[in-house]
Design a protein around this motif. Sequence first.
Motif, PDB file in Angstrom:
ATOM      1  N   ILE A 138       0.857  -1.179   0.000  1.00 12.87           N
ATOM      2  CA  ILE A 138       0.000   0.000   0.000  1.00 12.87           C
ATOM      3  C   ILE A 138       0.895   1.230   0.000  1.00 12.87           C
ATOM      4  O   ILE A 138       1.795   1.354   0.835  1.00 12.87           O
ATOM      5  N   GLN A 139       0.677   2.141  -0.949  1.00 14.61           N
ATOM      6  CA  GLN A 139       1.447   3.379  -1.025  1.00 14.61           C
ATOM      7  C   GLN A 139       0.907   4.339   0.033  1.00 14.61           C
ATOM      8  O   GLN A 139      -0.225   4.817  -0.079  1.00 14.61           O
ATOM      9  N   LEU A 140       1.694   4.604   1.061  1.00 20.24           N
ATOM     10  CA  LEU A 140       1.232   5.383   2.212  1.00 20.24           C
ATOM     11  C   LEU A 140       2.118   6.609   2.412  1.00 20.24           C
ATOM     12  O   LEU A 140       3.339   6.492   2.512  1.00 20.24           O
ATOM     13  N   ALA A 141       1.511   7.795   2.458  1.00 19.78           N
ATOM     14  CA  ALA A 141       2.252   9.036   2.699  1.00 19.78           C
ATOM     15  C   ALA A 141       1.901   9.583   4.077  1.00 19.78           C
ATOM     16  O   ALA A 141       0.727   9.589   4.475  1.00 19.78           O
ATOM     17  N   LEU A 142       2.917  10.031   4.800  1.00 15.49           N
ATOM     18  CA  LEU A 142       2.731  10.689   6.093  1.00 15.49           C
ATOM     19  C   LEU A 142       2.929  12.179   5.894  1.00 15.49           C
ATOM     20  O   LEU A 142       4.008  12.612   5.479  1.00 15.49           O
ATOM     21  N   ILE A 143       1.913  12.980   6.171  1.00 15.07           N
ATOM     22  CA  ILE A 143       2.019  14.424   5.991  1.00 15.07           C
ATOM     23  C   ILE A 143       1.574  15.122   7.271  1.00 15.07           C
ATOM     24  O   ILE A 143       0.938  14.530   8.144  1.00 15.07           O
ATOM     25  N   GLY A 144       1.892  16.391   7.365  1.00 17.34           N
ATOM     26  CA  GLY A 144       1.484  17.180   8.523  1.00 17.34           C
ATOM     27  C   GLY A 144       2.373  18.388   8.697  1.00 17.34           C
ATOM     28  O   GLY A 144       3.345  18.584   7.955  1.00 17.34           O
ATOM     29  N   ARG A 145       2.052  19.190   9.681  1.00 10.49           N
ATOM     30  CA  ARG A 145       2.869  20.354   9.987  1.00 10.49           C
ATOM     31  C   ARG A 145       4.190  19.922  10.602  1.00 10.49           C
ATOM     32  O   ARG A 145       4.328  18.793  11.064  1.00 10.49           O
TER      33      ARG A 145
END
Length: 468
Positions: A178-185
């Motif tokens: 599964i292609q999973l991206a972690l994003i956030g400030r």
Amino acid sequence: MSRLPVVAIVGRPNVGKSTLFNALTRTRDALVADIPGVTRDRIYGRATLGEQPAILIDTGGLEEAADEVMAGAQQQTRLAVEEADVVIFVTDARAGVTPDDLEISRWLRSCDKPLYLAVNKTDGLSEAQAMADASELGFESMTLMAASHRRGVERLAREVAEGLPAHEPEAPAAEGSIQLALIGRPNAGKSTLLNRLVGEERALATPIAGTTRDPIHADVERDGLKLHLVDTAGIRRRRGSHEGIERFSTIKALQAIEQAQVVVLLVDASDGVTEQDARLAGHVIDAGRALIVVLNKWDSISEDERHKVLVAMAERMNFASFAPVVTTSALHGSGLGELTDAIDHVFKAANQDLSTPALTRTLRKAVEAHAPAGSKRGTPKLRYAHSGGTFPTRIVIHGNRTAHVQEQYRRYLINCLRRQFDLTGIPVRLIFKDSDNPYAGRKNKLTPRQLQKRKRLKNLGRRKKSRK
């Protein structure tokens, strides 16, 4: 999957750059006013130019800096041009070509970027005169437009799309992952979460905001789930962020969203839910990727603060209420089981087989329970539905007069489909198509009796006229 190309919009103040940005992205993210210099920082958005998705950057106006604020805005514009693959240079047809326009055009040519000239505010002006004035800038081709009325905007989008560069695909992830991206400030805990999921110190995690500069990739298997993780640099507000090394973080994070199937948005619960968190969620929804919201550092706040965070989230991110919310402490490892369960659930929901009979039955039940509102041009008739693809999840609905389906009714249909098929965490796009009329353009062949009747009626009409 190749990265999204980047397009920067530049020009003098008050020539219509933000209006063009809003028209191309179909949003109101950029503040528009008749006062020059409203835009100070770079504003990013996702647009579809022709059929090519791209990242758009709206910039502040280029002119002689009167103070430190304007100097900072111009520096932001120059950084945007460096980030861009293509540049749209916007001028004001009513003001004509100014010395600032000539200076900007010379500078843009020295940047060695593909350039497109957009001559704005041509409504009510002679096109021949506008073209003659703009020809002083020396561009081989130009697009005359009125961005506030969307005239010429689509033509410009098609021209820019033809000149967008082709990019080599990114290195593929492990098969079946599964292609999973972690994003956030910044400092929301993305790198700490990555390390917890991987089980080793793959990413540098410190209390200093902005430690991560470039996206970090990692393949991991957890609870039987294969994940290809991408930890991105924190996306902060552009104001006050002038370091050259940071200027690509937003672009790379937006491109990571585009390449992902599931996106985990980390929110620092100790800071609360901010406008920037809501904007990031909007980027994920615009890209059509599955969304999971993680309230990190949950163990560091009191029960009263937790209640306030949940209330703020319901208010600021009501447009993303379909996304599951998981509370974690990446530092101590709590909540990771719930997170992997949520990732597995939304991924399966996005990939489920939505058959045409099942979708059509759901559509008909929804219409029977609440029919679409009619108008002077008639009432929309919705007949059947079928799947149009995943990531983004698209459902195509066929019928008659579908262009008159109201936005409120679209949301109603999406909610019905979401409940029926458990589309938790999945943005759903409805595509309406009018069914083809098999008799359109065909002439009825009259029988001999019908021809004779028509002849009698014509003769009767002639006699009545002659009597008058």
